[in-house]
Write a protein that holds these residues in place. Structure first.
Motif, PDB file in Angstrom:
ATOM      1  N   UNK A 141       0.851  -1.207   0.000  1.00 39.60           N
ATOM      2  CA  UNK A 141       0.000   0.000   0.000  1.00 39.60           C
ATOM      3  C   UNK A 141       0.886   1.256   0.000  1.00 39.60           C
ATOM      4  N   UNK A 142       1.926   1.247   0.804  1.00 39.37           N
ATOM      5  CA  UNK A 142       2.833   2.415   0.857  1.00 39.37           C
ATOM      6  C   UNK A 142       3.465   2.665  -0.511  1.00 39.37           C
ATOM      7  N   UNK A 143       3.906   1.574  -1.163  1.00 38.96           N
ATOM      8  CA  UNK A 143       4.548   1.731  -2.483  1.00 38.96           C
ATOM      9  C   UNK A 143       3.563   2.275  -3.515  1.00 38.96           C
ATOM     10  N   UNK A 144       2.321   1.769  -3.474  1.00 38.11           N
ATOM     11  CA  UNK A 144       1.308   2.265  -4.426  1.00 38.11           C
ATOM     12  C   UNK A 144       1.132   3.772  -4.242  1.00 38.11           C
ATOM     13  N   UNK A 149      -0.576   5.687  -7.225  1.00 38.56           N
ATOM     14  CA  UNK A 149      -1.840   4.936  -7.338  1.00 38.56           C
ATOM     15  C   UNK A 149      -2.480   4.967  -5.952  1.00 38.56           C
ATOM     16  N   UNK A 150      -3.380   5.921  -5.769  1.00 39.25           N
ATOM     17  CA  UNK A 150      -3.967   6.118  -4.435  1.00 39.25           C
ATOM     18  C   UNK A 150      -5.402   5.594  -4.363  1.00 39.25           C
ATOM     19  N   UNK A 174      -7.181  -1.753  11.539  1.00 43.49           N
ATOM     20  CA  UNK A 174      -5.961  -1.787  10.715  1.00 43.49           C
ATOM     21  C   UNK A 174      -6.242  -1.446   9.256  1.00 43.49           C
ATOM     22  N   UNK A 175      -7.377  -1.888   8.761  1.00 47.42           N
ATOM     23  CA  UNK A 175      -7.668  -1.590   7.347  1.00 47.42           C
ATOM     24  C   UNK A 175      -7.915  -0.079   7.168  1.00 47.42           C
ATOM     25  N   UNK A 176      -8.620   0.513   8.124  1.00 55.04           N
ATOM     26  CA  UNK A 176      -8.901   1.956   8.045  1.00 55.04           C
ATOM     27  C   UNK A 176      -7.594   2.758   8.094  1.00 55.04           C
ATOM     28  N   UNK A 177      -6.641   2.269   8.888  1.00 54.91           N
ATOM     29  CA  UNK A 177      -5.375   3.000   9.054  1.00 54.91           C
ATOM     30  C   UNK A 177      -4.618   3.107   7.728  1.00 54.91           C
ATOM     31  N   UNK A 178      -4.903   2.196   6.795  1.00 52.65           N
ATOM     32  CA  UNK A 178      -4.206   2.258   5.499  1.00 52.65           C
ATOM     33  C   UNK A 178      -4.923   3.180   4.506  1.00 52.65           C
ATOM     34  N   UNK A 179      -5.994   3.821   4.930  1.00 57.20           N
ATOM     35  CA  UNK A 179      -6.787   4.798   4.158  1.00 57.20           C
ATOM     36  C   UNK A 179      -7.168   4.347   2.738  1.00 57.20           C
ATOM     37  N   UNK A 228     -16.517   7.271   7.473  1.00 57.44           N
ATOM     38  CA  UNK A 228     -16.714   8.029   6.231  1.00 57.44           C
ATOM     39  C   UNK A 228     -16.877   7.188   4.974  1.00 57.44           C
ATOM     40  N   UNK A 229     -17.152   5.902   5.123  1.00 54.50           N
ATOM     41  CA  UNK A 229     -17.370   5.060   3.937  1.00 54.50           C
ATOM     42  C   UNK A 229     -18.864   4.903   3.686  1.00 54.50           C
TER      43      UNK A 229
END
Ligand SMILES: C[S@@+](CC[C@H](N)C(=O)[O-])C[C@H]1O[C@@H](n2cnc3c(N)ncnc32)[C@H](O)[C@@H]1O
Ligand code: SF4
Length: 375
Positions: A141-144, A149-150, A174-179, A228-229
């Motif tokens: 995710x960080x690399x994207x 690619x956001x 944890x999933x939310x933390x990756x935005x 916010x989803x």
């Protein structure tokens, strides 16, 4: 909104729960890619529409080499009317996502990725027989993000034996933390022809109770909404503006072309089903035979599809539209069924549209049975 789906039927490892069409024997990858290219050339008159979405799904499309992927993309751009602002998605498994691959994706116009996350617990990932660790997902995710690619969709599985309510809450945090802009969450289904199916028959795997799965589902829906989803489909959530255009097109009965083994296509009236076996698909292409069977949809089937897909979304089931499109009329039995859904706080009925709420979404598979026309 028309789209093209390309099925890449290969995976490095078979996850213990999955019965999608894939092979872990990778020696035919090159031949399948060549065959998909020929199929794309052949099918150009079928999909003579402006193409607004391209979706590489699988299997594991991210195991294609950059050269293989580029060849398919080139043939698509050569033969189809791809719109300038196309939503271009690839499904990827975290262990494939090297810096080289992500920068290549960004360069060829891929602007959305669906990353197979499944869990942030290495113990669960091992239990599921996934080919990656949780740290690899975070790194991917960080690399994207680094390569621009956001627009990322991440998916999780819940209802896994041994997963406590607290574990699930941690997965959600944890999933939310990756935005991610988009999240898909599926309840674990035990499919008969899988390792889990086999374990279940032998009593080595005990299915999680429906009440527990439901409570995890409702907790998840509340949590994502608070963060916010938009909950736009039973298992799908998106930040405003990031609903998957590709999947929404399926749910709104728009035309699409499917390429590759096991892919299917729809033109509003009929469906094509490609042969699923990889060797048979290659052979048919080489021998200039049709790769697909065609099924003309009857009015009843079109109505059924409309109901099955709309009832699962926040666009709701629009009975006025159904009356215009299919001359559909609700029976007395269906009307009283709908009143009961509303009375039992599973749905609302407004302006001749039926909208399931979260509790209704959870049992949507049983609700649709009462609504589809009986033959
Ligand atoms: C078939 S996979 C393809 C994409 C990619 N290979 C991956 O693993 O993410 C698409 C999604 O279906 C989910 N899936 C497949 N079989 C499932 C099952 N039996 N129960 C729940 N989710 C399942 C996967 O976990 C994944 O999120
Ligand atoms: S879940 Fe994805 S990676 Fe796992 S077997 Fe299915 S298609 Fe392959």
């Amino acid at each position: 909104m028309a789209g093209i789906y390309i099925h890449i039927p290969f995976c490095r490892k078979a996850c213990h729960y999955c019965d999608f069409h894939f092979s872990t024997t990778l020696n035919l990858v090159d031949e399948v890619v060549e065959a998909i290219i020929v199929e794309a050339e052949r099918m150009k008159s079928y999909a003579d529409w402006p193409i607004e979405t391209i979706y590489f799904g699988g299997g594991t499309p991210s195991l294609l080499s950059n050269v293989q992927l580029q060849k398919i993309i080139e043939v698509l751009y050569q033969h189809y009317h791809i719109k300038k602002h196309v939503e271009f998605t690839i499904e990827a498994n975290p262990d494939d996502l090297t810096e080289d691959k992500i920068s290549f994706y960004a360069n060829v116009g891929i602007n959305r990725m669906s990353i197979g996350t499944q869990s942030f617990s290495d113990k669960i990932l091992t239990y599921l027989n996934r080919s990656h660790s949780a740290a690899q997902t975070t790194k991917a995710v960080e690399l994207c993000h680094q390569y621009g690619i956001t627009n990322l969709s991440l998916d999780l599985i819940y209802g896994i034996p041994g997963q406590s309510a607290n574990d699930w809450q941690q997965e959600l945090a944890q999933i939310i933390a990756l935005t991610p802009t988009h999240i898909s969450c599926y309840a674990l289904t035990i499919e008969p022809n899988t390792v889990f199916g086999n374990w279940s028959r032998k009593g080595k795997l005990v299915k999680v109770k429906d009440e527990v799965v439901e409570s995890n589902y409702l907790r998840m829906v509340d949590f994502f909404k608070q963060n916010g989803y938009e909950h736009y489909e039973v298992s799908n959530f998106a930040k405003p503006g990031f609903i998957s255009k590709h999947n929404s097109a399926y749910w709104q009965q728009t035309s699409y072309l499917g390429l590759g083994p096991g892919a299917h296509s729809f033109n509003g009236l009929s469906r094509h089903f490609n042969v699923t076996s990889n060797p048979k698909y290659i052979k048919k292409i080489k021998e200039h035979e049709n790769t697909f069977a065609t099924e003309e949809l009857t009015k009843n089937e079109l109505v059924t599809e409309y109901i099955l897909t709309r009832v699962r979304t926040y666009w709701g089931l629009d009975f006025s539209e159904m009356s215009k499109l299919f001359n559909f009329k609700l029976t007395e039995h269906q009307l009283s069924f709908i009143y009961n859904l509303v009375a039992n706080n599973l749905a609302s009925f407004d302006n001749n549209k039926l909208f399931l709420n979260s509790r209704g979404f959870f049992i949507s598979d049983t609700i649709v049975i009462e609504l589809i026309p009986q033959v």
